[in-house]
Structure formats: C-alpha cells, structure tokens
Motif scaffolding. Structure first.
Motif, PDB file in Angstrom:
ATOM      1  N   GLU A  44       0.763  -1.232  -0.053  1.00 40.55           N
ATOM      2  CA  GLU A  44      -0.011  -0.062   0.063  1.00 40.55           C
ATOM      3  C   GLU A  44       0.840   1.286  -0.043  1.00 40.55           C
ATOM      4  O   GLU A  44       1.855   1.353   0.699  1.00 40.55           O
ATOM      5  CB  GLU A  44      -0.923   0.011   1.364  1.00 40.55           C
ATOM      6  N   SER A  52      -5.919   6.153   0.751  1.00 40.63           N
ATOM      7  CA  SER A  52      -5.810   4.661   1.393  1.00 40.63           C
ATOM      8  C   SER A  52      -6.143   3.578   0.719  1.00 40.63           C
ATOM      9  O   SER A  52      -7.228   3.690  -0.048  1.00 40.63           O
ATOM     10  CB  SER A  52      -6.547   4.588   2.821  1.00 40.63           C
ATOM     11  N   GLY A  53      -5.447   2.452   0.983  1.00 35.10           N
ATOM     12  CA  GLY A  53      -5.718   1.153   0.190  1.00 35.10           C
ATOM     13  C   GLY A  53      -5.033   1.101  -1.175  1.00 35.10           C
ATOM     14  O   GLY A  53      -5.369   0.198  -1.870  1.00 35.10           O
ATOM     15  N   GLN A  54      -4.433   2.178  -1.810  1.00 35.39           N
ATOM     16  CA  GLN A  54      -4.057   2.072  -2.985  1.00 35.39           C
ATOM     17  C   GLN A  54      -2.685   1.365  -3.180  1.00 35.39           C
ATOM     18  O   GLN A  54      -1.527   1.863  -2.337  1.00 35.39           O
ATOM     19  CB  GLN A  54      -3.893   3.461  -3.568  1.00 35.39           C
ATOM     20  N   ASN A  55      -2.472   0.554  -4.086  1.00 33.33           N
ATOM     21  CA  ASN A  55      -0.924   0.071  -4.365  1.00 33.33           C
ATOM     22  C   ASN A  55      -0.554   0.617  -5.743  1.00 33.33           C
ATOM     23  O   ASN A  55       0.642   0.195  -6.051  1.00 33.33           O
ATOM     24  CB  ASN A  55      -0.830  -1.348  -4.381  1.00 33.33           C
ATOM     25  N   LYS A  86       3.133   2.692   3.004  1.00 35.64           N
ATOM     26  CA  LYS A  86       2.369   2.843   4.344  1.00 35.64           C
ATOM     27  C   LYS A  86       3.331   2.309   5.502  1.00 35.64           C
ATOM     28  O   LYS A  86       2.931   2.705   6.545  1.00 35.64           O
ATOM     29  CB  LYS A  86       1.036   2.088   4.022  1.00 35.64           C
TER      30      LYS A  86
END
Length: 157
Positions: free
Chosen positions: A66, A112-115, A143
């Motif tokens: 992340e 948030s939660g993005q790769n 992260k």
C-alpha cells in the motif's frame, strides 16, 4: 476440577496459537517505485521551463502492499551538487550564488488502500526567481515507511 480447568486452559492456549500461526501477515520489505516511463511523464531529465509558466508533474507510483504519501522538493543547483538518479547529465550553467531561488517543498497524500496511483500536479513557476539549474526531487513513501527518491535535473530560464 483441576484437571478440567487445566484441560480447558491448554485447549484454549492451543487454539490461540493455531489461530495466530495461520494468519501471519506478510512483512513489507520492498520500497515503492516511481515510474516516469510513459508519454505524459513530467518533468524529464534536462527539461527546460520558463519563469511565469506552469511546470507539469506526472508520475506513476506503485507498491507491493500500500502506498502512503509523496512529496515534491524543487531547489536550486547553482553550486552543482547532485541528487540525480538519472543516467544522463545535463548541460549546466556556471556556478553562481543564489539571490532569489525557487524553493518548493510540498507533501501530498495518496488515498488509503492504493497500491497504484497516478500523481499529477501543476506547479506555477514564479516570474521573479533566479533562472538556472534546479533539482526536482520526488520522494515516495509507502504505508510501512519505505521510501524511494527520484532526482531529476531541470533548467529554468
């Protein structure tokens, strides 16, 4: 009664170890990556920009888990120090003392939660800054805190 309590306690303890060992999280040991290998990527190494115009920034960020955040740092290179991570060198002006150099240090969050994330910013170049050699630094943090830095040399006329 003691045997029943011991048996229940041992069973609960065993169950706890079994449940924990099956859910071990992977550990992030890789820094994120910054890609500038696409047509719209900017700025390119040795790019020339004009005072009073807009400097576009476009990069692709990826991480195995992340992404966290990124920052942009633009500062003068009138003394010819180096941060460049690029292969080719640029033609540089003579060394000089700064009078009114451009300085940008801006941080940006990534949802948030993005790769994977495509970063895009428009930076206004002030008209009254010193022209010359500058560094455009991209700092990307995932992260977990792993960081990747990309240093690009640019010219402002």
């Amino acid at each position: 009664m003691k045997i029943t309590s011991l048996t229940i306690g041992a069973a609960l303890l065993s169950l706890m170890f079994i449940s924990c060992s099956g859910n071990e999280d992977e550990i992030d040991t890789q820094p994120p990556s910054i890609s500038m290998d696409f047509a719209e990527a900017s700025p390119a190494q040795c790019a020339v920009f004009q005072r009073g115009e807009t400097l576009p920034f476009e990069a692709q960020f990826t991480d195995n888990f992340e992404l966290g955040s990124y920052s942009l740092d633009i500062h003068h290179n009138f003394d010819h120090h180096t941060h460049s991570t690029e292969v080719n060198d640029c033609q540089m002006d003579d060394k000089k003392a700064p009078i009114n150099p451009w300085l940008v240090i801006e941080g940006y969050s990534i949802p948030s939660g993005q790769n994977s994330f495509r970063a895009s910013e428009e930076l206004e170049i002030p008209e009254d800054i010193d022209p010359g050699d500058y560094h455009f630094m991209i700092k990307l943090t995932d992260k977990e805190g792993w960081q990747t830095i990309r240093g690009i040399s640019i010219q402002i006329n």
